[in-house]
Design a protein around this motif. Structure first.
Motif, PDB file in Angstrom:
ATOM      1  N   UNK A  16       0.799  -1.209   0.000  1.00 13.27           N
ATOM      2  CA  UNK A  16       0.000   0.000   0.000  1.00 13.27           C
ATOM      3  C   UNK A  16       0.838   1.267   0.000  1.00 13.27           C
ATOM      4  N   UNK A  17       0.137   2.400   0.126  1.00 10.64           N
ATOM      5  CA  UNK A  17       0.784   3.716   0.056  1.00 10.64           C
ATOM      6  C   UNK A  17       0.288   4.626   1.166  1.00 10.64           C
ATOM      7  N   UNK A  18       1.128   5.560   1.523  1.00  7.00           N
ATOM      8  CA  UNK A  18       0.783   6.637   2.448  1.00  7.00           C
ATOM      9  C   UNK A  18       1.497   7.895   1.995  1.00  7.00           C
ATOM     10  N   UNK A  19       0.956   9.033   2.378  1.00  9.66           N
ATOM     11  CA  UNK A  19       1.674  10.295   2.165  1.00  9.66           C
ATOM     12  C   UNK A  19       1.806  11.005   3.506  1.00  9.66           C
ATOM     13  N   UNK A  20       3.040  11.230   3.895  1.00 11.91           N
ATOM     14  CA  UNK A  20       3.330  11.954   5.120  1.00 11.91           C
ATOM     15  C   UNK A  20       3.518  13.433   4.801  1.00 11.91           C
ATOM     16  N   UNK A  21       3.080  14.264   5.725  1.00 11.06           N
ATOM     17  CA  UNK A  21       3.255  15.713   5.595  1.00 11.06           C
ATOM     18  C   UNK A  21       3.973  16.232   6.831  1.00 11.06           C
ATOM     19  N   UNK A  22       4.709  17.294   6.640  1.00 11.95           N
ATOM     20  CA  UNK A  22       5.383  17.947   7.758  1.00 11.95           C
ATOM     21  C   UNK A  22       5.257  19.452   7.559  1.00 11.95           C
ATOM     22  N   UNK A  23       4.465  20.080   8.411  1.00  9.56           N
ATOM     23  CA  UNK A  23       4.288  21.524   8.365  1.00  9.56           C
ATOM     24  C   UNK A  23       5.357  22.172   9.239  1.00  9.56           C
ATOM     25  N   UNK A  24       6.053  23.147   8.668  1.00  7.00           N
ATOM     26  CA  UNK A  24       7.193  23.756   9.346  1.00  7.00           C
ATOM     27  C   UNK A  24       6.936  25.233   9.598  1.00  7.00           C
TER      28      UNK A  24
END
Length: 116
Positions: A16-24
């Motif tokens: 499967x797939x995931x998308x990680x985000x990181x708000x800075x």
């Protein structure tokens, strides 16, 4: 003060797939390189991918061809697209930024769990 907040982790089946985000939260986000690291249970934190000011990504051998790092300077956000996930990708994923020295600020991490 520099702050990083990761999101997007979860439980996914192998393949499967995931998308990680990181708000800075940082002034002149576009001026700094960013990276993703991960730490699996009982193991040391390891480098996963980095992205430079021009948007060019580099990757560890273990994720090359499966993961993609990107950045959106208008949103002060760095992403990590995880495809073809494997159980050995299970870890806490951290984003980091180099402001004054190499990888001097870190987020709190987001858990990625890949089931068989």
């Amino acid at each position: 003060q520099v702050q990083l907040v990761e999101s997007g982790g979860g439980l996914v089946q192998a393949g499967g797939s995931l998308r990680l985000s990181c708000a800075v939260s940082v002034r002149t986000f576009s001026s700094f390189p960013l990276a993703w690291f991960r730490q699996a249970p009982g193991k040391e934190r390891e480098y996963v991918a980095a992205i430079n000011l021009s948007g060019v990504g580099t990757y560890s051998d273990s994720v090359k061809g499966r993961f993609t790092i990107s950045r959106d300077n208008a949103k002060n956000t760095v992403y990590l697209q995880l495809n073809s996930l494997r159980p050995e990708d299970t870890a806490i994923y951290y984003c980091s930024i180099s402001v004054s020295s190499s990888w001097d600020y870190w987020g709190q991490g987001t858990q990625v769990t890949v089931s068989i």
